[in-house]
Design an enzyme around this catalytic site. Structure first.
Site, PDB file in Angstrom:
ATOM      1  N   ASN A  31       0.867  -1.181   0.000  1.00 14.11           N
ATOM      2  CA  ASN A  31       0.000   0.000   0.000  1.00 14.11           C
ATOM      3  C   ASN A  31       0.901   1.227   0.000  1.00 14.11           C
ATOM      4  O   ASN A  31       1.463   1.595   1.022  1.00 14.11           O
ATOM      5  CB  ASN A  31      -0.897  -0.022   1.253  1.00 14.11           C
ATOM      6  CG  ASN A  31      -1.765   1.216   1.354  1.00 14.11           C
ATOM      7  OD1 ASN A  31      -1.877   1.994   0.393  1.00 14.11           O
ATOM      8  ND2 ASN A  31      -2.384   1.425   2.507  1.00 14.11           N
TER       9      ASN A  31
ATOM     10  N   LYS B  38       0.067   4.263  -0.492  1.00 16.66           N
ATOM     11  CA  LYS B  38      -0.616   5.477  -0.005  1.00 16.66           C
ATOM     12  C   LYS B  38      -0.339   6.647  -0.962  1.00 16.66           C
ATOM     13  O   LYS B  38      -0.234   6.429  -2.162  1.00 16.66           O
ATOM     14  CB  LYS B  38      -0.189   5.773   1.433  1.00 16.66           C
ATOM     15  CG  LYS B  38      -0.321   4.528   2.323  1.00 16.66           C
ATOM     16  CD  LYS B  38      -0.128   4.804   3.774  1.00 16.66           C
ATOM     17  CE  LYS B  38      -0.285   3.482   4.549  1.00 16.66           C
ATOM     18  NZ  LYS B  38      -0.236   3.642   5.977  1.00 16.66           N
TER      19      LYS B  38
ATOM     20  N   HIS C 216      -9.715   1.675   4.563  1.00 16.21           N
ATOM     21  CA  HIS C 216      -8.453   1.841   5.297  1.00 16.21           C
ATOM     22  C   HIS C 216      -8.671   2.819   6.456  1.00 16.21           C
ATOM     23  O   HIS C 216      -9.438   3.780   6.324  1.00 16.21           O
ATOM     24  CB  HIS C 216      -7.361   2.358   4.349  1.00 16.21           C
ATOM     25  CG  HIS C 216      -5.999   2.307   4.977  1.00 16.21           C
ATOM     26  ND1 HIS C 216      -5.566   3.260   5.862  1.00 16.21           N
ATOM     27  CD2 HIS C 216      -5.014   1.383   4.890  1.00 16.21           C
ATOM     28  CE1 HIS C 216      -4.345   2.933   6.278  1.00 16.21           C
ATOM     29  NE2 HIS C 216      -3.992   1.804   5.707  1.00 16.21           N
TER      30      HIS C 216
ATOM     31  N   GLU D 182      -7.009   5.182   7.566  1.00 21.59           N
ATOM     32  CA  GLU D 182      -6.734   6.594   7.269  1.00 21.59           C
ATOM     33  C   GLU D 182      -7.944   7.244   6.597  1.00 21.59           C
ATOM     34  O   GLU D 182      -8.249   8.413   6.841  1.00 21.59           O
ATOM     35  CB  GLU D 182      -5.482   6.706   6.383  1.00 21.59           C
ATOM     36  CG  GLU D 182      -4.219   6.449   7.192  1.00 21.59           C
ATOM     37  CD  GLU D 182      -3.072   5.814   6.421  1.00 21.59           C
ATOM     38  OE1 GLU D 182      -3.086   5.833   5.179  1.00 21.59           O
ATOM     39  OE2 GLU D 182      -2.159   5.290   7.092  1.00 21.59           O
TER      40      GLU D 182
ATOM     41  N   GLU E 150      -5.756  -4.310  10.643  1.00 20.62           N
ATOM     42  CA  GLU E 150      -4.686  -3.331  10.829  1.00 20.62           C
ATOM     43  C   GLU E 150      -4.952  -2.515  12.088  1.00 20.62           C
ATOM     44  O   GLU E 150      -5.699  -1.521  12.033  1.00 20.62           O
ATOM     45  CB  GLU E 150      -4.623  -2.380   9.635  1.00 20.62           C
ATOM     46  CG  GLU E 150      -4.367  -3.049   8.309  1.00 20.62           C
ATOM     47  CD  GLU E 150      -3.767  -2.089   7.299  1.00 20.62           C
ATOM     48  OE1 GLU E 150      -2.655  -2.350   6.855  1.00 20.62           O
ATOM     49  OE2 GLU E 150      -4.397  -1.067   7.002  1.00 20.62           O
TER      50      GLU E 150
ATOM     51  N   GLY F 201       2.320   2.625  10.632  1.00 18.02           N
ATOM     52  CA  GLY F 201       3.310   3.689  10.443  1.00 18.02           C
ATOM     53  C   GLY F 201       4.014   4.111  11.721  1.00 18.02           C
ATOM     54  O   GLY F 201       4.701   5.134  11.758  1.00 18.02           O
TER      55      GLY F 201
ATOM     56  N   SER G 238       3.156  -1.846  10.349  1.00 15.15           N
ATOM     57  CA  SER G 238       4.606  -1.951  10.540  1.00 15.15           C
ATOM     58  C   SER G 238       5.174  -3.340  10.230  1.00 15.15           C
ATOM     59  O   SER G 238       6.106  -3.793  10.893  1.00 15.15           O
ATOM     60  CB  SER G 238       5.003  -1.495  11.951  1.00 15.15           C
ATOM     61  OG  SER G 238       4.604  -0.146  12.156  1.00 15.15           O
TER      62      SER G 238
ATOM     63  N   GLY H   6       2.669  -0.917   4.282  1.00 14.29           N
ATOM     64  CA  GLY H   6       2.841   0.473   3.866  1.00 14.29           C
ATOM     65  C   GLY H   6       4.315   0.783   3.655  1.00 14.29           C
ATOM     66  O   GLY H   6       4.897   0.458   2.623  1.00 14.29           O
ATOM     67  N   GLY H   7       4.923   1.396   4.655  1.00 10.81           N
ATOM     68  CA  GLY H   7       6.309   1.886   4.564  1.00 10.81           C
ATOM     69  C   GLY H   7       7.287   0.916   3.912  1.00 10.81           C
ATOM     70  O   GLY H   7       7.997   1.279   2.967  1.00 10.81           O
TER      71      GLY H   7
HETATM   72  P1  PGA Z   1       2.619   0.533   7.590  1.00 11.76           P
HETATM   73  O1  PGA Z   1       1.186   0.771   6.928  1.00 11.76           O
HETATM   74  O2  PGA Z   1       3.127  -0.787   7.070  1.00 11.76           O
HETATM   75  O3  PGA Z   1       3.459   1.690   7.127  1.00 11.76           O
HETATM   76  O4  PGA Z   1       2.428   0.504   9.065  1.00 11.76           O
HETATM   77  C1  PGA Z   1       0.286  -0.279   6.758  1.00 11.76           C
HETATM   78  C2  PGA Z   1      -1.014   0.225   6.148  1.00 11.76           C
HETATM   79  O5  PGA Z   1      -1.481   1.297   6.539  1.00 11.76           O
HETATM   80  O6  PGA Z   1      -1.602  -0.442   5.277  1.00 11.76           O
END
Ligand code: PGA
Length: 253
Positions: A9, A11, A97, A99, A169, A175, A215, A236-237
């Site tokens: 992802n 983002k 998601h 966010e 999640e 994050g 994470s 994500g990251g």
């Molecule tokens: P993250 O994000 O791996 O950076 O924690 C995961 C996500 O929001 O899908």
């Protein structure tokens, strides 16, 4: 075996040039997913066609949208519909998601309509759920997440629900570098599979991949994915660092 999935992802990150380079680096590693494994790139809208064409010849690699609108079509300037995604050959879409739930105020009922539109348009929704820190601290995370499933998925029938993907999640792990422990992830995933089994029957519940997100990185992926109810990750990251994501793909069971 239930599908095991590594989903990136991105983002709202990366330029087109960076996205192209990242995809090339990951695909150049030539990791061949097993028949029950899938690698999915959830990318910003302007990179969907690039991603789709990059993965077209690859076995079990796909492009995904990160969102779609909750209305079929119409006067919604700037929005993108599930039908549009389908018309350009996109087969997956993240729905709900955390966010978007937080910043765009998406609620369970709205997400249920997005799920329906995805399914009508032959797009597999990757439905996200997860509790914020305050809920985890109060110890009511199970009820909280079960309610998210109830609000957005319980109107489906067993056959349909067995075609979707769920991503658990925990908001406090996204994050933040703070990952849920393997035990915490397995406990929640097992609980959610039980909730799905109660509603839809064990057969449907056993078909649904439940990904863990928050994470995930190369150093913890294998341990997280080794749990029986953790069917891969939504990342994500670490999905934007080629060497990291390559190792995460390799960590799928
Ligand atoms: P993250 O994000 O791996 O950076 O924690 C995961 C996500 O929001 O899908």
């Amino acid at each position: 075996m239930r599908k095991q999935i590594a989903a990136a992802n991105w983002k709202m990150n990366l330029t087109y040039q960076q996205a192209e380079k990242l995809l090339d680096e990951i695909l150049d590693a030539r990791i061949m997913p097993k028949p029950h494994q899938e690698v999915i790139f959830a990318v910003p809208y302007p990179y969907l066609l690039l991603t789709r064409s990059e993965v077209e010849e690859e076995y079990h690699y796909s492009a995904s949208a990160q969102n779609c609108h909750h209305k079929k079509s119409g006067a919604f300037t700037g929005e993108v519909s599930a039908e549009m995604l389908h018309s350009v050959g996109i087969q997956y879409c993240i729905v709900g998601h955390s966010e978007r739930r937080e910043y765009q105020h998406e609620d369970g009922a709205m997400l249920a309509t997005k799920i329906n539109l995805c399914i009508e348009n032959e797009i597999v929704p990757i439905f996200c759920c997860g509790e914020p820190l305050s809920i985890r601290e109060a110890g009511t995370q199970n009820e909280y997440v079960a309610k998210q499933l109830e609000e957005s998925l319980f109107h489906l029938d067993a056959e349909t629900v067995s075609t979707i993907i769920i991503a658990y999640e925990p908001v406090w792990a996204i994050g933040t570098g703070k990952t849920a422990s393997t035990a915490q992830a397995q406990e929640m995933h097992q609980y959610l599979r039980g909730v799905l089994a109660n509603k839809f029957g064990a057969e449907a519940a056993n078909e649904i991949p439940i990904l863990y997100g928050g994470s995930v990185k190369a150093s913890n992926a294998e341990e997280l994915f080794s749990s029986p109810d953790v069917d891969g990750g939504l990342v994500g990251g670490a999905s934007m660092v080629a060497e990291e994501f390559i190792e995460i793909i390799k960590a799928l069971k």
